[in-house]
Scaffold this active site. Sequence first.
Site: not given
Length: 325
Positions: A184, A241
Amino acid sequence: MRIGVIGGGAWGTALAQVAAQDCEPVTLWAREAEVVASINERHVNDLFLSSVPLSPSITATDDLSNLGGSDALLVVAPAQHVRGVLSGADFGRTPLVLCAKGIEAGTRLLVGEVARAVQPNAPIAVLSGPTFAHEVAAGLPTAVTLACEDTALAAALADRLAAPTFRTYASDDVIGAEIGGAVKNVLAIGCGVVEGARLGQNARAALIARGFAEMTRFGLARGARAETMAGLSGLGDLVLTCSSTSSRNFSLGVGLGEGRSAEELLSDRRTVAEGAFTAPVLREAAAEAGVDMPVCEAVCALLAGAPVGDVIGALLARPLREERG
């Protein structure tokens, strides 16, 4: 269960605050003398998390041996420094809860694999999920995955760290929890590029979806479970994120999208954008596993200095295909 924390940055300090609920004693190791002094003298981390008053039951130290009385250690050093930090002492059979997200450059090892190599007698767990340190430290609602192959230990650690606003979900899929946290970071750089280049919300949503497909392909190839990739440490962390300038990786991508160089953006950072180090290692690991990861490839190209327009154009020119993950 007495908790020690290795790492005095914002995330390590936030986790120390969580572990110190109800005035439980917590010892935090920090490399920076000013962090140790500010926590012990003023109950605040002036350098990395100055906005949050800390529990007086948190004691800081710059000597790893002072963590010897801990029943479990939260390892919150950046991924590329975990090997060096864990080589500094023998922690025996003390459980190590790895809170860094990344893949070690050179070896292509996940952080858990690094920890097992350096501390072979220590049980290994992973804590991962959608977390911004300042929100966790401030007591805002958060949920995370705590993964350990020993399910009883996973449950015990999850119970010890749980708080009214910090929900811990136990799992035995350590590989899945690690891969979600590592990949991620790379995808967040790509989403930041979309923001910096003003490509629009449609493009960011598409990149998150196709990036999640890449994450899942890579995770399954490495032995992770699909439900872990779709959980807090995978999709949950990815969405957070890829959506906020509070993310260091997203902010790095914004700068790249605006036309600034990776060298310039990374030279003035006190904190680490892990995705910048993970991206080229992930590309190598994906190639070795035979996994197609075009978004990761694009991020690597941008970090190496390729023009944003050229990289975006190449992605958009890829052959059309059926959507099957």
